[in-house]
Design a protein around this motif. Structure first.
Motif, mmCIF file in Angstrom:
data_model
loop_
_atom_site.group_PDB
_atom_site.id
_atom_site.type_symbol
_atom_site.label_atom_id
_atom_site.label_comp_id
_atom_site.label_asym_id
_atom_site.label_seq_id
_atom_site.Cartn_x
_atom_site.Cartn_y
_atom_site.Cartn_z
ATOM 1 N N ARG A 1 -5.532 -0.887 0.847
ATOM 2 C CA ARG A 1 -4.765 0.320 0.567
ATOM 3 C C ARG A 1 -5.443 1.538 1.202
ATOM 4 N NH1 ARG A 1 -1.298 0.931 -3.652
ATOM 5 N NH2 ARG A 1 -2.343 -0.530 -4.997
ATOM 6 N N LEU B 1 -3.612 3.684 4.090
ATOM 7 C CA LEU B 1 -3.149 5.042 3.799
ATOM 8 C C LEU B 1 -4.021 6.117 4.436
ATOM 9 C CD1 LEU B 1 -1.986 4.889 0.078
ATOM 10 C CD2 LEU B 1 -0.640 4.729 2.174
ATOM 11 N N SER C 1 0.830 -1.207 0.000
ATOM 12 C CA SER C 1 0.000 0.000 0.000
ATOM 13 C C SER C 1 0.858 1.248 0.000
ATOM 14 C CB SER C 1 -0.896 0.025 1.236
ATOM 15 O OG SER C 1 -1.563 -1.180 1.394
ATOM 16 N N GLU D 1 -8.100 -4.149 -2.595
ATOM 17 C CA GLU D 1 -7.959 -2.702 -2.812
ATOM 18 C C GLU D 1 -8.389 -1.914 -1.565
ATOM 19 O OE1 GLU D 1 -6.230 0.139 -4.632
ATOM 20 O OE2 GLU D 1 -6.071 -1.944 -5.257
ATOM 21 N N ASN E 1 2.780 1.690 -3.211
ATOM 22 C CA ASN E 1 1.908 1.776 -4.376
ATOM 23 C C ASN E 1 2.086 0.610 -5.346
ATOM 24 O OD1 ASN E 1 -0.225 3.033 -5.473
ATOM 25 N ND2 ASN E 1 0.941 4.585 -6.605
ATOM 26 N N THR E 2 2.301 -0.594 -4.835
ATOM 27 C CA THR E 2 2.352 -1.775 -5.704
ATOM 28 C C THR E 2 1.080 -2.597 -5.478
ATOM 29 O OG1 THR E 2 3.661 -2.861 -4.011
ATOM 30 C CG2 THR E 2 4.866 -1.920 -5.876
#
Lengths: 266, 343
Positions: free
Chosen positions: B53, B57, B41, B50, B44-45
């Motif tokens: 992430r 973040l 996360s 989903e 950014n890979t």
């Protein structure tokens, strides 16, 4: 001991000490003219409340004088900033909230604060001065102890070592012999005498141990309600200055033995 | 001071422990996230889900940062207060900051109903609470600084701070008495403290205050060491007592004031962490004590936060209660085990 002008470490002229607040001025003692020299051990003697502590606080710069001047090695005390003063006068005080968690070495090392950088890092010279102070006060065996493990007498020696590490021409002690037994009282005063001679420092201490001071000190600052005088113990005895130090109903000064005696008649 | 090498290695171990706790803190919660996905996360890979992430973040990472800032900031304020007042019971609250903040927030939340209308809606907004809390703290700070200029005795400042705490506590009680249940509840929720509602922008603001406060504390390290001998000795060592006192008060206010404004009152950390650190390794030099307390504060706060959002639970417990619930037994246990109190 030469009393030439170069050897004068501390001089007061027409000094008036006391307190000043909104309610006015409370003068404790005035017209104090003192001259003290290198490597002299000097006791400040007087009855409770006469102003011994106030005098010491004033000449060490903690408290402002009401009038008159204090000079340290020829410079006016008021003209020195905090750091300059810290390299001229070191103190040994009683009843301070010292962190007992400090090790003996750490406590003595704090004496080097006026000379270290902004983070207080000890240089090689600092460490040498600390080791030297430890050696002079013979506390090598205590070096790694914590302060809470020390007896009162040991702590007093450590505090004196701290003042020596501060490396100032003048050391001022406020009643360094209170709380100590008779042996340790004598030990501390003898130690101060030895230090004054070996390190050339002026050592001034307030004390109630008059008999001890008469025997060991080079000079005595005698505080009377009317006047404050400084002289050798011998001269003070022969001038009869001790006779009216205390009210005469209980104790009197015996000039032959140079000591105070309790009156035993009736 | 002779064993600097040993202390540095303990600091490194504490640092590693902190990193591990940060990962654990982000990973655990109502949804457990694998450590691999935390890194994915952040960098950014590919992540396995989903939503992970988003959770990492936007929620857990800022919360972890807030916990680190709040824990370390409060712990440092506590250390500063304890050294300055030479009193083991001192903490950030002794300057009356959190009570000032409470008063500000109480006036806004509970006073709003007295005025009524659109003001009530405004009172619900978070920034209103932040501003109210800051104003409350500032008011107390102003009073304490004024007092400290006039008072020569440091102990008197401590008493003044405690008096302010009582005074504001009394006003809050009176306000509570006249408040409807809904407002009272909202105030009580604020007083529970919270680490979780901060956006990245708010974490940024908090970090700036933290940085300023910590920098001031670092600047004071040498004087703090002198103060270990008491004020009279410190003065004889060349410390300007009143200037130093002002710097320490300002540092504490920057730290504790900003943290209370954003996270609400968080008890105990400031008082306990310096003692925990002293018990774990008996040091006095603030050069080592300062980083150790920063790490210790962050670690304790992260642990408390992990407990507060206990894995698998749907809700978060009040952080202000958890800090005492976890911290107090630890301090008691350490004191009993060591049989002596180091200060």
């Amino acid at each position: 001991m030469k009393s030439n002008a170069e050897n004068i470490t501390l001089k007061t002229s027409n000094l008036e000490i006391g307190y000043q607040d909104k309610n006015g001025i409370k003068s404790i003692a005035e017209k104090i003219d003192l001259e003290v020299h290198k490597s002299e051990l000097i006791a400040v003697i007087g009855v409770n409340g006469i102003g011994k502590s106030t005098l010491l606080r004033t000449i060490s710069g903690i408290q402002q004088a009401l009038s008159g001047t204090v000079e340290i090695e020829g410079k006016t005390l008021n003209a020195l900033n905090d750091l300059q003063r810290a390299s001229q006068i070191s103190l040994v005080l009683t009843n301070q909230p010292i962190s007992k968690n400090l090790s003996v070495f750490e406590l003595i090392a704090l004496g080097r604060q006026p000379y270290t950088n902004w983070l207080g890092k000890l240089s090689k010279i600092d460490t040498e001065k600390i080791e030297n102070a430890i050696k002079l006060t013979s506390i090598e065996s205590l070096k790694d102890r914590k302060c809470y493990e020390l007896s009162d007498g040991q702590l007093q020696r450590v505090l004196i070592a701290r003042a020596i590490a501060q490396d100032t021409p003048i050391i001022i002690l406020d009643e360094p012999t209170t709380h100590l037994d008779m042996y340790h009282k004598a030990y501390v005063v003898k130690l101060l005498k030895k230090l004054a001679k070996q390190t050339n420092k002026t050592i001034i201490f307030a004390s109630h141990e008059i008999n001890l001071a008469i025997q060991i000190c080079d000079k005595i600052i005698l505080m009377h309600p009317e006047k404050t005088q400084i002289d050798t113990p011998k001269n003070l005895i022969s001038s009869g200055a001790f006779q009216d130090l205390f009210p005469k109903d209980l104790i009197h000064f015996d000039e032959i033995s140079g000591a105070f005696r309790i009156k035993n008649e009736d | 001071m002779q064993h600097t090498g040993k202390y540095v290695s303990i600091l490194l171990i504490l640092g590693l422990f902190l990193v591990a706790l940060i990962l654990l803190n982000i990973s655990l919660g109502s949804v457990n996230i694998p450590v691999k996905d935390i890194f994915s996360s952040i960098f950014n890979t590919e992540v396995s889900k989903e939503t992970y992430r988003y959770i990492v973040l936007d929620y857990r990472l800022p919360k972890a940062f807030t916990a680190i800032i709040a824990g370390s900031g409060l712990a440092i304020s506590g250390l500063l207060m304890q050294t300055m007042f030479r009193n083991p019971l001192a903490g950030p609250y002794v300057l009356g900051l959190s009570s000032g903040a409470s008063l500000g927030v109480a006036i806004v939340i509970m006073g709003a109903t007295l005025i009524g209308g659109s003001f009530v809606a405004l009172a619900l907004s978070k920034w209103t609470l932040v501003i109210a809390s800051s104003l409350g703290s500032l008011m107390v700070l102003f009073a304490v600084v004024l007092g400290s200029v006039r008072l020569r005795d440091t102990m008197a400042i401590l008493i003044v701070g405690l008096m302010f705490a009582s005074l504001t506590g009394a006003v809050v009680s009176i306000l509570s008495y006249f408040s409807p249940a809904a407002q009272l509840q909202q105030y009580i929720f604020w007083s529970f403290g919270s680490l979780g509602d901060l956006s990245w922008a708010e974490v940024g603001i908090l970090a700036i205050f933290w940085f300023l406060g910590i920098s001031l504390a670092i600047f004071c390290i040498k004087n703090l060491n002198s103060l270990l001998l008491g004020e009279e000795y410190a003065r004889s060592l060349g410390v300007n007592i009143s200037q130093n006192r002002m710097l320490i008060i300002i540092a504490t206010c920057l730290l504790a004031g900003s943290i209370t404004a954003f996270c609400g009152p968080i008890a105990f950390i400031g008082l306990a962490v310096p003692h925990l650190i002293r018990q774990i390794f008996p040091i006095n030099n603030h050069l080592i004590l300062l980083p150790a307390v920063i790490l210790g504060g962050a670690i304790l706060m992260l642990i408390c936060d992990i407990v507060a959002q206990f894995p698998g639970m749907e809700f978060t417990l009040p952080i202000n209660a958890i800090t005492s619930l976890i911290g107090a037994p630890v301090v008691i246990w350490l004191l009993i085990r060591k049989q002596k109190f180091l200060f």
